[in-house]
Write a protein that holds these residues in place. Structure first.
Motif, PDB file in Angstrom:
ATOM      1  N   HIS A 129       0.856  -1.182   0.000  1.00 42.66           N
ATOM      2  CA  HIS A 129       0.000   0.000   0.000  1.00 42.66           C
ATOM      3  C   HIS A 129       0.895   1.237   0.000  1.00 42.66           C
ATOM      4  O   HIS A 129       1.680   1.429   0.932  1.00 42.66           O
ATOM      5  N   LEU A 130       0.797   2.057  -1.038  1.00 43.24           N
ATOM      6  CA  LEU A 130       1.593   3.277  -1.132  1.00 43.24           C
ATOM      7  C   LEU A 130       0.708   4.500  -0.920  1.00 43.24           C
ATOM      8  O   LEU A 130      -0.318   4.656  -1.586  1.00 43.24           O
ATOM      9  N   PHE A 131       1.122   5.367   0.005  1.00 41.20           N
ATOM     10  CA  PHE A 131       0.486   6.662   0.217  1.00 41.20           C
ATOM     11  C   PHE A 131       1.559   7.721  -0.034  1.00 41.20           C
ATOM     12  O   PHE A 131       2.521   7.835   0.729  1.00 41.20           O
ATOM     13  N   TRP A 132       1.369   8.487  -1.117  1.00 40.13           N
ATOM     14  CA  TRP A 132       2.398   9.423  -1.580  1.00 40.13           C
ATOM     15  C   TRP A 132       1.852  10.843  -1.521  1.00 40.13           C
ATOM     16  O   TRP A 132       0.896  11.168  -2.215  1.00 40.13           O
ATOM     17  N   GLY A 133       2.446  11.679  -0.696  1.00 40.71           N
ATOM     18  CA  GLY A 133       1.989  13.045  -0.540  1.00 40.71           C
ATOM     19  C   GLY A 133       2.614  13.986  -1.550  1.00 40.71           C
ATOM     20  O   GLY A 133       3.840  14.043  -1.692  1.00 40.71           O
ATOM     21  N   MET A 134       1.748  14.724  -2.254  1.00 40.86           N
ATOM     22  CA  MET A 134       2.180  15.752  -3.195  1.00 40.86           C
ATOM     23  C   MET A 134       1.272  16.971  -3.013  1.00 40.86           C
ATOM     24  O   MET A 134       0.105  16.821  -2.620  1.00 40.86           O
ATOM     25  N   PRO A 135       1.748  18.198  -3.295  1.00 35.45           N
ATOM     26  CA  PRO A 135       0.900  19.372  -3.107  1.00 35.45           C
ATOM     27  C   PRO A 135      -0.299  19.423  -4.057  1.00 35.45           C
ATOM     28  O   PRO A 135      -1.443  19.503  -3.616  1.00 35.45           O
ATOM     29  N   THR A 136      -0.050  19.360  -5.367  1.00 32.28           N
ATOM     30  CA  THR A 136      -1.119  19.508  -6.353  1.00 32.28           C
ATOM     31  C   THR A 136      -0.909  18.536  -7.508  1.00 32.28           C
ATOM     32  O   THR A 136       0.147  17.914  -7.649  1.00 32.28           O
ATOM     33  N   MET A 137      -1.905  18.441  -8.364  1.00 34.94           N
ATOM     34  CA  MET A 137      -1.797  17.620  -9.564  1.00 34.94           C
ATOM     35  C   MET A 137      -0.655  18.094 -10.454  1.00 34.94           C
ATOM     36  O   MET A 137       0.021  17.296 -11.107  1.00 34.94           O
ATOM     37  N   ALA A 138      -0.423  19.412 -10.485  1.00 35.55           N
ATOM     38  CA  ALA A 138       0.619  19.978 -11.343  1.00 35.55           C
ATOM     39  C   ALA A 138       2.008  19.532 -10.915  1.00 35.55           C
ATOM     40  O   ALA A 138       2.955  19.589 -11.705  1.00 35.55           O
ATOM     41  N   ASP A 139       2.158  19.113  -9.665  1.00 37.73           N
ATOM     42  CA  ASP A 139       3.457  18.688  -9.154  1.00 37.73           C
ATOM     43  C   ASP A 139       3.748  17.217  -9.414  1.00 37.73           C
ATOM     44  O   ASP A 139       4.857  16.746  -9.142  1.00 37.73           O
ATOM     45  N   LEU A 140       2.780  16.498  -9.928  1.00 41.89           N
ATOM     46  CA  LEU A 140       2.852  15.040  -9.966  1.00 41.89           C
ATOM     47  C   LEU A 140       3.687  14.508 -11.127  1.00 41.89           C
ATOM     48  O   LEU A 140       3.728  15.077 -12.215  1.00 41.89           O
TER      49      LEU A 140
ATOM     50  N   ALA B  53      -4.883   9.917   5.053  1.00 44.04           N
ATOM     51  CA  ALA B  53      -5.246   8.854   4.120  1.00 44.04           C
ATOM     52  C   ALA B  53      -4.968   7.471   4.699  1.00 44.04           C
ATOM     53  O   ALA B  53      -5.741   6.531   4.486  1.00 44.04           O
ATOM     54  N   VAL B  54      -3.878   7.337   5.444  1.00 42.03           N
ATOM     55  CA  VAL B  54      -3.506   6.014   5.956  1.00 42.03           C
ATOM     56  C   VAL B  54      -4.356   5.608   7.155  1.00 42.03           C
ATOM     57  O   VAL B  54      -4.419   4.427   7.510  1.00 42.03           O
ATOM     58  N   LEU B  55      -5.049   6.560   7.764  1.00 44.18           N
ATOM     59  CA  LEU B  55      -5.820   6.253   8.964  1.00 44.18           C
ATOM     60  C   LEU B  55      -6.873   5.178   8.702  1.00 44.18           C
ATOM     61  O   LEU B  55      -7.094   4.296   9.543  1.00 44.18           O
ATOM     62  N   GLY B  56      -7.521   5.225   7.539  1.00 44.31           N
ATOM     63  CA  GLY B  56      -8.528   4.223   7.218  1.00 44.31           C
ATOM     64  C   GLY B  56      -7.950   2.827   7.180  1.00 44.31           C
ATOM     65  O   GLY B  56      -8.573   1.870   7.652  1.00 44.31           O
ATOM     66  N   LEU B  57      -6.743   2.702   6.638  1.00 45.45           N
ATOM     67  CA  LEU B  57      -6.084   1.389   6.575  1.00 45.45           C
ATOM     68  C   LEU B  57      -5.764   0.887   7.971  1.00 45.45           C
ATOM     69  O   LEU B  57      -5.961  -0.289   8.291  1.00 45.45           O
ATOM     70  N   ILE B  58      -5.273   1.795   8.812  1.00 42.21           N
ATOM     71  CA  ILE B  58      -4.926   1.418  10.188  1.00 42.21           C
ATOM     72  C   ILE B  58      -6.157   0.924  10.941  1.00 42.21           C
ATOM     73  O   ILE B  58      -6.097  -0.050  11.697  1.00 42.21           O
ATOM     74  N   LYS B  59      -7.286   1.578  10.721  1.00 45.57           N
ATOM     75  CA  LYS B  59      -8.504   1.221  11.438  1.00 45.57           C
ATOM     76  C   LYS B  59      -9.130  -0.069  10.930  1.00 45.57           C
ATOM     77  O   LYS B  59      -9.751  -0.808  11.697  1.00 45.57           O
ATOM     78  N   ASN B  60      -8.929  -0.359   9.639  1.00 48.29           N
ATOM     79  CA  ASN B  60      -9.643  -1.481   9.027  1.00 48.29           C
ATOM     80  C   ASN B  60      -8.868  -2.789   9.025  1.00 48.29           C
ATOM     81  O   ASN B  60      -9.458  -3.852   8.815  1.00 48.29           O
ATOM     82  N   LEU B  61      -7.553  -2.738   9.248  1.00 48.03           N
ATOM     83  CA  LEU B  61      -6.749  -3.958   9.228  1.00 48.03           C
ATOM     84  C   LEU B  61      -6.104  -4.185  10.587  1.00 48.03           C
ATOM     85  O   LEU B  61      -5.773  -3.220  11.284  1.00 48.03           O
ATOM     86  N   PRO B  62      -5.910  -5.436  10.971  1.00 48.66           N
ATOM     87  CA  PRO B  62      -5.232  -5.708  12.245  1.00 48.66           C
ATOM     88  C   PRO B  62      -3.851  -5.064  12.260  1.00 48.66           C
ATOM     89  O   PRO B  62      -3.061  -5.233  11.323  1.00 48.66           O
TER      90      PRO B  62
ATOM     91  N   PHE C 140       5.329  -0.556   8.359  1.00 51.90           N
ATOM     92  CA  PHE C 140       5.323   0.785   7.787  1.00 51.90           C
ATOM     93  C   PHE C 140       6.745   1.211   7.415  1.00 51.90           C
ATOM     94  O   PHE C 140       7.677   1.055   8.201  1.00 51.90           O
ATOM     95  N   TYR C 141       6.873   1.770   6.215  1.00 54.37           N
ATOM     96  CA  TYR C 141       8.144   2.260   5.700  1.00 54.37           C
ATOM     97  C   TYR C 141       7.955   3.715   5.308  1.00 54.37           C
ATOM     98  O   TYR C 141       7.160   4.037   4.419  1.00 54.37           O
ATOM     99  N   ILE C 142       8.689   4.602   5.982  1.00 59.30           N
ATOM    100  CA  ILE C 142       8.516   6.041   5.798  1.00 59.30           C
ATOM    101  C   ILE C 142       9.798   6.629   5.213  1.00 59.30           C
ATOM    102  O   ILE C 142      10.901   6.335   5.672  1.00 59.30           O
ATOM    103  N   CYS C 143       9.653   7.507   4.214  1.00 59.49           N
ATOM    104  CA  CYS C 143      10.817   8.184   3.651  1.00 59.49           C
ATOM    105  C   CYS C 143      10.433   9.608   3.270  1.00 59.49           C
ATOM    106  O   CYS C 143       9.372   9.837   2.686  1.00 59.49           O
ATOM    107  N   GLY C 144      11.305  10.560   3.602  1.00 61.82           N
ATOM    108  CA  GLY C 144      11.062  11.949   3.253  1.00 61.82           C
ATOM    109  C   GLY C 144      11.950  12.875   4.065  1.00 61.82           C
ATOM    110  O   GLY C 144      12.921  12.436   4.687  1.00 61.82           O
ATOM    111  N   ARG C 145      11.621  14.153   4.037  1.00 62.77           N
ATOM    112  CA  ARG C 145      12.355  15.119   4.842  1.00 62.77           C
ATOM    113  C   ARG C 145      12.234  14.778   6.321  1.00 62.77           C
ATOM    114  O   ARG C 145      11.241  14.200   6.752  1.00 62.77           O
ATOM    115  N   ARG C 146      13.230  15.161   7.088  1.00 68.06           N
ATOM    116  CA  ARG C 146      13.292  14.800   8.502  1.00 68.06           C
ATOM    117  C   ARG C 146      12.000  15.139   9.239  1.00 68.06           C
ATOM    118  O   ARG C 146      11.453  14.320   9.982  1.00 68.06           O
ATOM    119  N   GLU C 147      11.480  16.354   9.027  1.00 64.57           N
ATOM    120  CA  GLU C 147      10.295  16.767   9.768  1.00 64.57           C
ATOM    121  C   GLU C 147       9.062  15.958   9.372  1.00 64.57           C
ATOM    122  O   GLU C 147       8.197  15.675  10.202  1.00 64.57           O
TER     123      GLU C 147
END
Length: 240
Positions: free
Chosen positions: A136-147, A194-203, A209-216
């Motif tokens: 399951h991939l959840f990828w954060g981007m600002p807008t469609m134009a950035d994709l 977005a990931v909250l639904g997955l957390i609630k619906n699956l054991p 979980f594998y997280i990658c991005g800026r430190r903050e």
């Protein structure tokens, strides 16, 4: 650590100052790495050099070359240097290095990332075709134009029933500009929402979980998972 002599064979320009570089191996002719690892570029800095680390974005089965997904930072030392690269240029790297890797477990893999943090996640996905676990991939981007890479992700999802993805658009107000069939690949808001639904619906003990991005971003997502009861031993991360 191995030194690699390479040639830049292709450069793809993406929106939002992001480039995908394709380097072929000259000497040695191949590279062996674990998906999630990075390679090191020496960047000139006056009379000396500084190291810049870039996660390999291509499949580990692609041994004769590798790809790097790099965002240009205004006035950045490495950005200014890399921006001079042209097709045919010889570039030296060292590596590979890093401990960020997929665990060999039956758990479903949940990838949380923003921007070019998708680089090692892309390597995970491309390197493990035929995987038995759910991805399951959840990828954060600002807008469609950035994709970018959207068509590639759609093609993977089309051919891999165990792979699903959602692009989380944090600055879009609606999905009206996306055709109805394509809206299933998107959500409004941030990755954590977005990931909250997955957390609630699956054991919870069935997910890694594998997280990658800026430190903050990484720290925020880690804390979010912990506050929702995710065991720390099931959360792996890479910060840049």
């Amino acid at each position: 650590m191995q030194t690699y002599q390479t040639t830049l064979t292709k450069k793809t320009v993406f929106p939002n100052d992001v480039d995908l570089f394709h380097f072929s191996l000259d000497n040695p002719k191949g590279i062996v790495f674990t998906p999630g690892q990075y390679i090191i570029l020496k960047v000139p800095n006056g009379a000396s050099f500084v190291n810049r680390l870039y996660s390999i974005a291509s499949a580990s089965t692609q041994t004769g070359s590798f790809e790097l997904l790099i965002k240009r930072v205004p006035d950045g030392l490495a950005s200014n240097y890399i921006n001079t690269f042209t097709v045919g240029q010889k570039v030296e790297f060292s590596g590979p290095a890093g401990q960020f890797s997929l665990k060999n477990t039956p758990h479903a893999k949940v990838f949380l990332t923003t921007g070019t943090g998708i680089a090692p996640i892309r390597s995970f996905i491309l390197s493990n075709k035929g995987h038995a676990q759910k991805y399951h991939l959840f990828w954060g981007m600002p807008t469609m134009a950035d994709l970018y890479l959207l068509d590639e992700l759609k093609e993977i999802a089309k051919n891999d029933p165990n792979f699903k993805f959602s692009v989380c658009l944090s600055k879009e107000l609606s999905l009206e500009k996306i055709n109805e069939a394509g809206r299933r690949f998107f959500s409004l808001g941030h990755v954590n929402e977005a990931v909250l639904g997955l957390i609630k619906n699956l054991p919870q003990n069935s997910l890694e979980f594998y997280i990658c991005g800026r430190r903050e971003v990484v720290e925020s997502l880690r804390e979010y998972l912990y506050t929702h009861g995710i065991d720390r031993s099931l959360v792996y991360f890479e910060r840049y």
